[in-house]
Scaffold this motif. Structure first.
Motif, mmCIF file in Angstrom:
data_model
loop_
_atom_site.group_PDB
_atom_site.id
_atom_site.type_symbol
_atom_site.label_atom_id
_atom_site.label_comp_id
_atom_site.label_asym_id
_atom_site.label_seq_id
_atom_site.Cartn_x
_atom_site.Cartn_y
_atom_site.Cartn_z
ATOM 1 N N SER A 578 0.840 -1.204 0.000
ATOM 2 C CA SER A 578 0.000 0.000 0.000
ATOM 3 C C SER A 578 0.876 1.256 0.000
ATOM 4 N N GLU A 579 0.318 2.338 -0.612
ATOM 5 C CA GLU A 579 1.030 3.618 -0.608
ATOM 6 C C GLU A 579 1.079 4.238 0.787
ATOM 7 N N ASN A 580 0.226 3.683 1.703
ATOM 8 C CA ASN A 580 0.224 4.189 3.079
ATOM 9 C C ASN A 580 1.168 3.413 3.981
ATOM 10 N N ALA A 581 1.903 2.499 3.392
ATOM 11 C CA ALA A 581 2.790 1.689 4.219
ATOM 12 C C ALA A 581 3.966 2.521 4.714
ATOM 13 N N VAL A 582 4.558 2.070 5.761
ATOM 14 C CA VAL A 582 5.750 2.704 6.318
ATOM 15 C C VAL A 582 6.854 1.666 6.350
#
Length: 646
Positions: A578-582
């Motif tokens: 996901s693009e929201n991953a860290v």
């Protein structure tokens, strides 16, 4: 005074008078409880210990009442703190229960108070009044307006009536013995109902008070006599065995009679201890019995008799089974010819005795009757002698040292040792193994043990498999021993329960992610190496990702047709970050199923592989693509400008 005023006063006087006449507006509410006592069942018998259920009933009386507050009426009619004590008075009995506290009894209520009594043995029939002392308090007066009240303590003596009724009583009027030392015989007891009432469902027990004399097999024997009218006599006969050390000139016995009286109440009458003289004029006496008969088998019975009378001629001995409990020489009786039998002479006889399969261990009776001819040529017969034949019980099995090695989805083994604790051997014994659980299956369910002698042991072993869908935990296993009885019939023990633990399923597949490091907002191939770490071939291996944020997958499943032990295969899955991953390390779950070579489905516990999310060291992913396109566009523009200038 005006006519209106006069009329008003007159109406007021009429209303007040009416209310006074009805007792409603009297200033005080007055009344008192009224207790009475009764017995629902007042019949007792001489010598009886019984319980009298005394019923206390309150039927209170109101002097003045309240119509506005009925609770006040109930209050003055309630007896509180009630206690009562029953006394014997002139009755031929004793009251063994002291004073009892009853509590409160409201108007119209009742309490049942039990009192234990003991009626004298010589109590004469008739009716007797028993005084019942009752003490209580009650509110005798209540001021309806001001709330004032007055209490009163009361002590009264009531009475209840009991009836001592006649009932059956039994007396021993005669005894007769046909038993001597070192023999088995009979004792007959004649009783008479000397009471005035009939007895129903009568049973008479005879018990020996001499340790060398036994009645029946346990020391006491009971005979059913049914209905027994007053004045009626009956003779009951019991089998009695006396040891060789029974030297008393008189054998003491206790005679006890139990019966239902005319009310259906069970009564017991211990008639007394009676002395019975042993019979010593029996001509033929059993002096020895030797038996090796076992339940469900055949054996040899040796019987020795002594002629205690005069010389006899042409004597024969007939051994007869009582009620076909045992078979003698294959039938119910068998005869041996003796010939001349001198006085004091002993003869030993041998018979084949069979105990049917339904026979249990214990002592069984055979009758030995001697017929002979006297010196004067007259035919005569002696009283039959009862012979107690000891039949050994069946083998008694137990399982020792059970060893259960089972695991979910695996093949294992169940071992143990069978011990024969009984007094008889088991021939051609076989262990039959079973499990109430459908998830435990045995390859073979029988295991041959051979002969197991008394006190001997035999080991058994069974291969078993536990279904892959089973849960770990304890399981019951049933061990049954099937064997041949001494008569050759097949017998079976009761199931012997063994407890075994099923261990959790062992690891079969190992998973390892290959180069599992990905950037944020990327779609990638996740490569996983799967290895068969078990010791059996696995087929139709199916592995699926169980993704959770920040991961998703458009292709979460992979398949391997077969994996031999130690074999490794690499599986590929699509994995999107996901693009929201860290940046972090995550665990991705893998679910796997497979089949064994015998077609059993195996569902393995979820496994986790590590996946790392990290920013790339240089431009990469979509950013690298944009930068590359920009550089390419610049090169094209510069090249075009240069070409046009040429």
């Amino acid at each position: 005074m005006s006519r209106l005023a006069t009329t008003t006063k007159l109406l007021t006087v009429v209303v007040i008078c009416s209310l006074l006449a009805s007792g409603v507006v009297v200033g005080f509410v007055r009344g008192a409880p009224e207790l009475s006592a009764s017995l629902a069942d007042n019949r007792v018998a001489a010598g009886e210990e019984a319980t009298l259920a005394v019923t206390l009933t309150n039927a209170g009386e109101l002097e003045t009442m309240s119509t506005t507050n009925p609770e006040l009426n109930q209050r003055v009619l309630t007896a509180t703190g009630v206690s009562t004590q029953l006394r014997a008075g002139d009755a031929p009995l004793s009251v063994t229960t002291g004073r009892q506290n009853v509590g409160s009894i409201a108007d119209g209520g009742e309490r049942v108070v039990p009192f234990s009594i003991s009626v004298d043995e010589d109590a004469s029939p008739g009716s007797y009044r028993l005084p019942l002392r009752v003490a209580y308090t009650h509110t005798s007066e209540i001021d309806e307006g001001g709330g004032f009240s007055r209490s009163r303590a009361v002590e009264r003596t009531l009475s209840v009536t009991v009836r001592v009724v006649e009932q059956a009583q039994f007396a021993v009027v005669d005894t007769e013995a046909d038993v001597g030392p070192a023999s088995v015989g009979t004792v007959s007891v004649t009783l008479e109902n000397v009471g005035s009432e009939a007895a129903n469902e009568t049973a008479v027990s005879l018990g020996s008070l001499d340790p060398d004399v036994r009645v029946g097999s346990s020391g006491t024997s009971s005979h059913y006599a049914g209905a027994w009218d007053p004045g009626q006599r009956r003779t009951l006969t019991y089998v009695v065995a006396a040891t060789g050390t029974a030297t008393n000139a008189t054998y003491p016995f206790r005679v006890t009679t139990a019966f239902d009286d005319d009310r259906g109440v069970r009564q017991t009458d211990e008639s007394s201890v009676v002395g019975v003289e042993p019979r010593t004029d029996r001509q033929f006496v059993v002096t020895d019995v030797d038996s090796d008969v076992a339940a469900g088998g055949s054996g040899t019975l040796g019987v020795t008799l002594r002629n205690d009378g005069a010389r006899t001629n042409e004597a024969t001995l007939t051994l007869r089974s009582a009620g076909w409990a045992l078979a003698v020489d294959g039938g119910d009786a068998s005869t041996r010819f003796v010939g001349d039998w001198p006085s004091e002479g002993e003869r030993t006889f041998t018979f084949d005795v069979t105990a049917p399969p339904s026979t249990e261990g214990g002592t069984y009776t055979l009758d030995a009757a001697v017929e002979y001819r006297t010196d004067r040529g007259a035919d005569a017969s002696a009283r039959p002698a009862s012979i107690g034949v000891a039949v050994a019980p069946e083998p008694d099995f137990a399982v020792r040292d059970p060893d259960v090695s089972l695991a979910v989805g695996e093949e294992g083994r169940v071992r143990g040792t069978v011990v024969n604790r009984g007094p008889t051997p088991a021939r051609n014994a076989v262990v039959v193994m079973s499990s109430p659980s459908p998830n435990v299956r045995f390859t073979e369910t029988t295991y041959a043990l051979g002969d197991i002698e008394t006190g001997s042991t035999a080991e058994f072993s069974f291969d078993a498999a536990v279904a892959p869908t089973a849960a770990a935990g304890p399981r019951p296993l049933d061990v049954t021993v099937r064997y041949e009885g001494l008569s050759g019939d097949v017998r079976e023990s009761a199931p012997l329960r063994v407890r075994g633990d099923v261990a959790p399923q062992p690891d079969r597949l190992a998973f390892e992610a290959v180069n599992a490091s990905y950037g944020i907002d990327t779609s990638n191939r996740l490569s996983v190496r799967v290895t068969n770490v078990g010791d059996a071939r696995l087929e139709d291996v199916r592995v699926s990702l169980a993704t959770a944020p920040p991961f998703t997958s458009e292709s979460p499943s992979a398949f391997v047709s077969a994996l031999d032990p130690g074999e490794t295969a690499t599986l590929g899955f699509e994995l999107t970050v996901s693009e929201n991953a860290v940046e972090s390390t995550h665990a991705v779950a893998l679910n796997a199923t497979a089949e064994t070579t015998n077609g059993d489905m195996i569902r393995m516990e979820p496994s986790l592989v590590a996946v790392t999310i990290a920013e790339p060291s240089g431009p990469g992913g979509d950013t690298a693509l944009v930068v590359g396109l920009a550089v390419l566009a610049a090169v094209v523009i510069v090249s075009g400008w240069w070409w046009l200038r040429q």
